[in-house]
Design an enzyme around this catalytic site. Structure first.
Site, PDB file in Angstrom:
ATOM      1  N   LYS A   1      -5.414 -12.165 -11.832  1.00  0.00           N
ATOM      2  CA  LYS A   1      -5.259 -11.961 -11.150  1.00  0.00           C
ATOM      3  C   LYS A   1      -4.537 -13.593 -10.376  1.00  0.00           C
ATOM      4  O   LYS A   1      -3.731 -13.753  -9.969  1.00  0.00           O
ATOM      5  CB  LYS A   1      -4.706 -10.652  -9.962  1.00  0.00           C
TER       6      LYS A   1
ATOM      7  N   HIS B   1      -3.035 -15.638 -13.025  1.00  0.00           N
ATOM      8  CA  HIS B   1      -1.831 -15.305 -13.012  1.00  0.00           C
ATOM      9  C   HIS B   1      -1.412 -15.225 -12.173  1.00  0.00           C
ATOM     10  O   HIS B   1       0.039 -16.746 -12.572  1.00  0.00           O
ATOM     11  CB  HIS B   1      -1.727 -13.388 -12.902  1.00  0.00           C
ATOM     12  N   ASN B   2      -0.998 -15.784 -10.887  1.00  0.00           N
ATOM     13  CA  ASN B   2      -0.321 -16.608  -9.151  1.00  0.00           C
ATOM     14  C   ASN B   2      -0.745 -18.142 -10.121  1.00  0.00           C
ATOM     15  O   ASN B   2       0.627 -18.586  -9.812  1.00  0.00           O
ATOM     16  CB  ASN B   2      -1.229 -15.846  -8.568  1.00  0.00           C
TER      17      ASN B   2
ATOM     18  N   GLU C   1       2.196 -18.676 -11.733  1.00  0.00           N
ATOM     19  CA  GLU C   1       3.586 -17.595 -11.593  1.00  0.00           C
ATOM     20  C   GLU C   1       3.508 -19.439 -10.881  1.00  0.00           C
ATOM     21  O   GLU C   1       4.386 -19.605 -10.604  1.00  0.00           O
ATOM     22  CB  GLU C   1       3.148 -17.047 -10.636  1.00  0.00           C
TER      23      GLU C   1
ATOM     24  N   ARG D   1      -4.747   2.470  10.017  1.00  0.00           N
ATOM     25  CA  ARG D   1      -5.932   1.307  11.142  1.00  0.00           C
ATOM     26  C   ARG D   1      -4.575   2.346  12.653  1.00  0.00           C
ATOM     27  O   ARG D   1      -5.265   3.009  13.254  1.00  0.00           O
ATOM     28  CB  ARG D   1      -5.235   0.327  11.291  1.00  0.00           C
TER      29      ARG D   1
ATOM     30  N   HIS E   1     -25.062 -45.115 -16.076  1.00  0.00           N
ATOM     31  CA  HIS E   1     -24.374 -44.050 -16.923  1.00  0.00           C
ATOM     32  C   HIS E   1     -24.938 -43.619 -17.661  1.00  0.00           C
ATOM     33  O   HIS E   1     -24.523 -42.028 -18.226  1.00  0.00           O
ATOM     34  CB  HIS E   1     -23.402 -43.227 -16.120  1.00  0.00           C
TER      35      HIS E   1
ATOM     36  N   GLY F   1       1.128  -1.291   0.351  1.00  0.00           N
ATOM     37  CA  GLY F   1       0.107  -0.002   0.350  1.00  0.00           C
ATOM     38  C   GLY F   1       0.761   1.452   0.356  1.00  0.00           C
ATOM     39  O   GLY F   1       0.447   2.284  -0.995  1.00  0.00           O
TER      40      GLY F   1
ATOM     41  N   SER G   1       0.039  -7.104  -9.654  1.00  0.00           N
ATOM     42  CA  SER G   1       1.144  -8.126  -9.622  1.00  0.00           C
ATOM     43  C   SER G   1       2.336  -6.785  -9.565  1.00  0.00           C
ATOM     44  O   SER G   1       2.287  -6.146 -10.452  1.00  0.00           O
ATOM     45  CB  SER G   1       1.542  -9.228 -10.932  1.00  0.00           C
TER      46      SER G   1
HETATM   47  C1  6PG Z   1       2.227 -10.770  -7.100  1.00  0.00           C
HETATM   48  C2  6PG Z   1       2.229 -12.385  -6.421  1.00  0.00           C
HETATM   49  C3  6PG Z   1       2.147 -11.722  -5.394  1.00  0.00           C
HETATM   50  C4  6PG Z   1       1.254 -13.221  -4.324  1.00  0.00           C
HETATM   51  C5  6PG Z   1       3.654 -13.571  -3.823  1.00  0.00           C
HETATM   52  C6  6PG Z   1       3.100 -15.035  -2.885  1.00  0.00           C
HETATM   53  O1  6PG Z   1       1.867 -11.115  -9.214  1.00  0.00           O
HETATM   54  O2  6PG Z   1       2.562  -9.831  -7.742  1.00  0.00           O
HETATM   55  O3  6PG Z   1       1.454 -13.431  -7.469  1.00  0.00           O
HETATM   56  O4  6PG Z   1       0.524 -11.564  -5.557  1.00  0.00           O
HETATM   57  O5  6PG Z   1       1.394 -13.120  -2.999  1.00  0.00           O
HETATM   58  O6  6PG Z   1       3.659 -13.934  -5.088  1.00  0.00           O
HETATM   59  O7  6PG Z   1       2.724 -16.238  -2.962  1.00  0.00           O
HETATM   60  P1  6PG Z   1       2.598 -17.342  -2.676  1.00  0.00           P
HETATM   61  O8  6PG Z   1       2.919 -16.850  -1.455  1.00  0.00           O
HETATM   62  O9  6PG Z   1       1.361 -17.695  -2.767  1.00  0.00           O
HETATM   63  O10 6PG Z   1       3.529 -17.763  -3.301  1.00  0.00           O
END
Ligand code: 6PG
Length: 478
Positions: A182, A185-186, A189, A33, A454, A14, A128
């Site tokens: 997203k 995407h992960n 990843e 907060r 079935h 943030g 990301s």
């Molecule tokens: C991003 C990443 C991020 C993610 C970390 C950790 O796109 O910047 O995907 O959002 O939180 O890669 O992911 P894991 O802890 O599940 O490996």
């Protein structure tokens, strides 16, 4: 009110998004907060731009121009709901809450509906690029209403990564579309990292190469079609020496892969949508296996002298390296093809009308899976938005077919040697399954009909049929 946009939740993501906005000339209201974080942000980075700190949420909201745009960057789940609940009574019609955390798309759909009912706008927004990306230019995947993007787009376009002059942000689709994309995407990843890890393991076993030598191979690969952020940083990690022991860093790290859960969500969603994302699933399960410490220890003991497997025997080192490179590329293409299939399935299920070519363009810069070959994916889906699978796009069909002999050699050698390659081998099995003219699924249909009536369909005429397996074995139309 002077602030053009607000950020609440000033942990590193943030705070970095707020700094990125301020550096781009926006006046940014900031709130946390516990106010200490806002004070710290101002003390450390106040000189970077125009920040308007507030300790009370009411003051934070009051400092924003209308319609207000408020980025929420707190933990996904209950914390996000809590912040939204505190904010909504303070807002006015058409104000926008933007959730930039890694929310589950189903939560985003629920929140969007609730806020729409209150006359507010809610944009679930995938971001990301990690900490660095948030500060210098992330890839941004906003969902929510198109009208909200009309207000928000010009701001996000200023802070997003850029490739070829194009910002890596666009309206992905309504309600949860941004967080869904997203999430996938992960998942990709996870697959990408597992594939890189398997390639490293094969090179280390096959060549008896040191991590530093493998880093050099990765640097070389990074100049070609495998060019990507993850291959680049894999070389960094492999090159690194642990200061305390002088050993390769990768040898002093516990071999247990953690996860915060977005990969698991991707697999759960794929099961619901009935999309075979085998590469992502294997990558997620490989992390789970790595964490099964007691089972691993027991099995290592039980099979120390049994179970087969031998040292990888490599007669031509250059050929082996090239084989692993091609197997990695082909497997990577499969993982992305599967991920884009899931995006399409989600898009159809929820009516999002997601443009896959556009998603590929958003991922070209800023994000963790940024890679040169996303240009080709963007081109493939732009040329044919109805492409049945990325694998049949002419560019990728050639890449995968050309790589197949290498892929088969690597996987079979790994199998013989007992080197686990779940992502390499399941991707190859997927490729072979997809291209097979007849699958043994026909036998499964026969079995289902036998034990459970079935029914099955025939290849030679329409309709559903059942064979009276326990009777005269005659066939009846069902
Ligand atoms: C991003 C990443 C991020 C993610 C970390 C950790 O796109 O910047 O995907 O959002 O939180 O890669 O992911 P894991 O802890 O599940 O490996």
């Amino acid at each position: 009110p002077v602030a053009q946009i607000g950020v609440t939740g000033l942990a590193v993501m943030g705070a970095n998004l707020a700094r990125n906005l301020a550096r781009k000339g926006f006046t940014v209201a900031v709130h946390n907060r516990s106010p200490q974080r806002a004070r710290q942000l101002l003390a450390d980075h106040g000189h970077e731009g125009a920040f308007v700190p507030a300790e009370a949420l009411t003051d934070f909201v009051a400092s924003l121009q209308r319609p207000r745009a408020i980025i929420v960057m707190v933990q996904a789940g209950a914390a996000t709901d809590a912040v939204i609940d505190q904010l909504t009574p303070l807002l006015d019609a058409d104000d926008i809450i933007i959730d930039c955390g890694n929310a589950h798309y189903a939560d985003t759909r629920r929140r969007e509906e609730t806020l729409r009912g209150l006359g507010l706008r809610f944009v679930g927004c995938g971001v990301s690029g990690g900490e660095e990306g948030a500060l210098t230019g992330p890839s941004i995947m906003p969902g929510g209403a198109a009208e909200a993007y009309a207000t928000l787009g010009p701001i996000l376009e200023k802070i997003a990564a850029r490739v070829d002059g194009q910002p890596c942000v666009a309206h992905v689709g309504s309600d949860g579309a941004g967080h869904f994309v997203k999430m996938v995407h992960n998942g990709i990843e996870y697959a990408d990292m597992q594939l890189i890890a398997e390639a490293y393991d094969l090179l280390r076993e096959g060549l008896w190469a040191s991590p530093k030598q493998i880093a050099q191979i990765f640097r070389q690969w990074n100049t070609g079609e495998l060019n990507s952020f993850l291959v680049e940083i894999a070389a960094d990690v492999l090159e690194h020496t642990d200061a305390a022991t002088g050993r390769p860093f990768v040898d002093i790290v516990a071999d247990i892969a953690a996860q915060k859960g977005t990969g698991r969500w991707t697999v759960q969603s794929a099961l619901d949508l009935n999309v075979p994302i085998t590469g992502i699933a294997e990558a997620t399960f490989a992390r789970a296996l790595s964490g099964s410490v007691d089972q691993r220890r027991a099995a290592a003991d039980a099979f120390a002298h049994a179970g087969g497997g031998h040292a990888l025997t490599v007669s031509d080192a250059d050929l082996f390296v090239e084989d692993v490179r091609r197997a990695l590329y082909a497997s990577k293409v499969v993982a992305y093809a599967q991920g884009f299939d899931q995006i399409d399935a989600g898009s159809q299920r929820y009516g999002w009308k997601i443009d896959r070519g556009q998603v590929a363009r958003l991922w070209r810069g800023g994000c963790i899976i940024r890679a040169r070959f996303l240009d080709h994916i963007a081109a493939a889906y732009t040329a044919d938005p109805q492409l049945p699978t990325l694998l049949v796009d002419p560019y990728f069909a050639t890449a995968v077919a050309d790589g197949a002999p290498s892929w088969r050699r690597v996987v079979s050698e790994a199998v013989w040697a007992g080197v686990p390659t779940p992502a390499f081998s399941s991707s190859l099995a997927y490729f072979d399954g997809l291209r097979r003219d007849r699958l043994p699924a026909a036998l499964i249909q026969g079995l289902r009909d036998h034990f459970g009536a079935h029914t099955y369909r025939r290849v030679d005429r329409p309709g559903s049929f059942h064979t009276r397996w326990s009777g005269d074995r005659g066939e009846a139309a069902a």
